[in-house]
Design a protein around this motif. Structure first.
Motif, short mmCIF file in Angstrom:
data_model
loop_
_atom_site.label_atom_id
_atom_site.label_comp_id
_atom_site.label_asym_id
_atom_site.label_seq_id
_atom_site.Cartn_x
_atom_site.Cartn_y
_atom_site.Cartn_z
N ARG A 90 -4.65 -12.71 4.72
CA ARG A 90 -5.59 -13.42 3.85
C ARG A 90 -4.87 -13.99 2.62
O ARG A 90 -5.08 -15.14 2.23
N GLN B 244 -4.41 -7.19 7.51
CA GLN B 244 -5.55 -8.05 7.21
C GLN B 244 -5.42 -8.68 5.82
O GLN B 244 -5.63 -9.88 5.64
N VAL C 248 -11.31 -4.58 2.11
CA VAL C 248 -10.39 -5.67 2.45
C VAL C 248 -10.68 -6.88 1.57
O VAL C 248 -9.76 -7.47 0.98
#
Length: 452
Positions: free
Chosen positions: A217, A213, A180
């Protein structure tokens, strides 16, 4: 309209994209050494920006530009331009030149997998289970190593998940926080440099929770970034909603366009347009009749007279449309299911648009006419299609936005002239047709776009 509607950044409402596969377009070698000296070929793409504007487009959707060993989808360094294309300075220059002409650049992010020579995977091969990047991949070590990693010896490789059976494409573990972090960093890095958004390759193979996710971000710093997932089958609206994306690729409509025209089965296209209207309740799909993975539309269609039919569906239907480089000049090319089978649909471009064959100029003119029509009716971006009449070889569709925003599309695959009912039509905007009250007369294999 659904309360969960996803509109994406405001600039996308007016986006028409020119989609280019850079390694092919610049005539780069089929294989490369990621450590080789840069060959500055990206300026060849920059030289086509005037062509993008002449088409009426204002977006450049680039295929892979990052360091790889073969086709670009085996990335070995997400933070460096492929030396077969040039270097970071060349990509920065492309961003700057595009921005100066009002063209936004989207990049192709290959984040489902990496090439075997990616440093993160090389570390696993060289250091074993203790490699700091071992958590990046879905690995299966031999039983003795799995039981006691200290017994690992150099040369012992793990088994690993790959992308659709391609062993040189090592699948990432999308449950890993490190992955991620890496993907969010890469996407933000290039958005900082000037990219306007990302096409997310093989998004269908990645859990939506991962995209959510990463998307969150990325948008903390770049709220206007356009995030487009490559999804072929399945729950399109769910992929957008659960992945916090702006859109996905509309393969259902692509398939129905060419097969409905080829088979004289406009019921198939009618059904797909109904499905498309449903998607438009939730988000605006990315629409196309050609891309780097499929046979070119001019080769796919069995009757060249129907190229106009395919294009008029694309450009009068809600969506964010893209034109695959060369399709606007009627390029041909058949994709084959074999190694190197994509080469025919990923050809080199000439040095400049002036070097294109004049044979393709009528196709270019048709693209310009229909892109221009779309620009004059910018509400078409989210317009819902509704089928008013359908037979095997005849179709009338209304595209509707808000009050007073309505166009009609009439298509015929018949060998002789036909008359179709077009209630409310007031003017022929494109195509060769005669409007008489509430009906329109089309010639053999005719089409028309009507105000109404």
């Amino acid at each position: 309209m659904s309360s969960a509607r996803v509109d994406g950044p405001a600039w996308v409402q007016d986006a028409v994209l020119w989609h280019v596969y850079p390694l092919g377009a610049v005539g780069a070698e089929q294989t490369g050494d990621p450590g080789a000296a840069a060959v500055h070929r990206l300026p060849q793409i920059t030289a086509w920006l005037d062509h993008v504007l002449a088409l009426g487009a204002n977006g450049l959707l680039l295929g892979p530009v990052f360091a790889s060993q073969t086709h670009g989808y085996d990335t070995v360094d997400h933070l460096r331009v492929d030396p077969r294309l040039g270097d970071d300075g060349d990509l920065d220059a492309l961003f700057a030149a595009a921005s100066a002409t009002g063209v936004r650049v989207l990049l192709d992010g290959v984040f489902n997998h990496v090439g075997r020579e990616h440093p993160a995977f090389r570390a696993v091969l060289e250091q074993g289970p203790s490699a700091p990047t071992a958590s990046w991949f879905r690995l299966r070590w031999p039983d003795d190593v799995a039981a006691d990693p200290s017994v690992w010896t150099p040369g012992v490789e793990p088994d690993y998940d790959d992308f659709e059976g391609h062993r040189h494409l090592v699948a990432l573990d999308h449950t890993s926080p490190d992955v991620v972090d890496h993907v969010a960093h890469v996407m933000t890095h290039w958005l900082d440099r000037g990219a306007a958004g990302w096409r997310l390759d093989a998004a269908y193979a990645v859990p939506s929770s991962f995209w959510a996710q990463v998307s969150d971000r990325v948008r903390e710093r770049h709220p206007d970034a356009y995030l487009l997932g490559e999804v072929i089958h399945g729950d399109y609206a769910g992929a957008v909603r659960e992945g916090h994306l702006d859109a996905v690729t509309q393969y259902e409509l692509w398939k129905a366009v060419w097969s409905g025209l080829n088979e004289g089965n406009l019921w198939e296209l009618s059904h797909a347009l109904g499905r498309h209207a449903g998607f438009l309740e939730d988000f605006t799909p990315q629409t196309f009749v050609g891309n780097h993975d499929v046979t070119r539309i001019a080769s796919r269609l069995e009757d060249e007279r129907h190229l106009a039919h395919a294009l008029v569906v694309l450009l009068t239907t809600g969506g964010t449309p893209s034109v695959y480089y060369g399709d606007e000049h009627g390029f041909r090319g058949v994709k084959e299911d074999r190694e190197g089978g994509d080469d025919a649909v990923r050809p080199a471009l000439p040095a400049s648009p002036d070097d294109l064959s004049p044979v393709g100029l009528p196709v270019m003119a048709l693209h310009q006419e229909l892109v221009g029509l779309r620009r004059r009716h910018r509400w078409l971006h989210t317009a819902r299609p509704s089928v008013l009449q359908v037979e095997n070889r005849r179709l009338v569709v209304a595209s509707e936005g808000g009050p007073g925003e309505r166009l009609l599309l009439a298509l015929s695959l018949e060998d002789g002239p036909v008359t179709l009912e077009v209630p409310g039509a007031t003017e022929v905007l494109a195509g060769e047709a005669h409007l008489d009250g509430g009906s329109v007369r089309l010639g053999p294999h005719g089409w028309a776009v009507l105000a109404g």
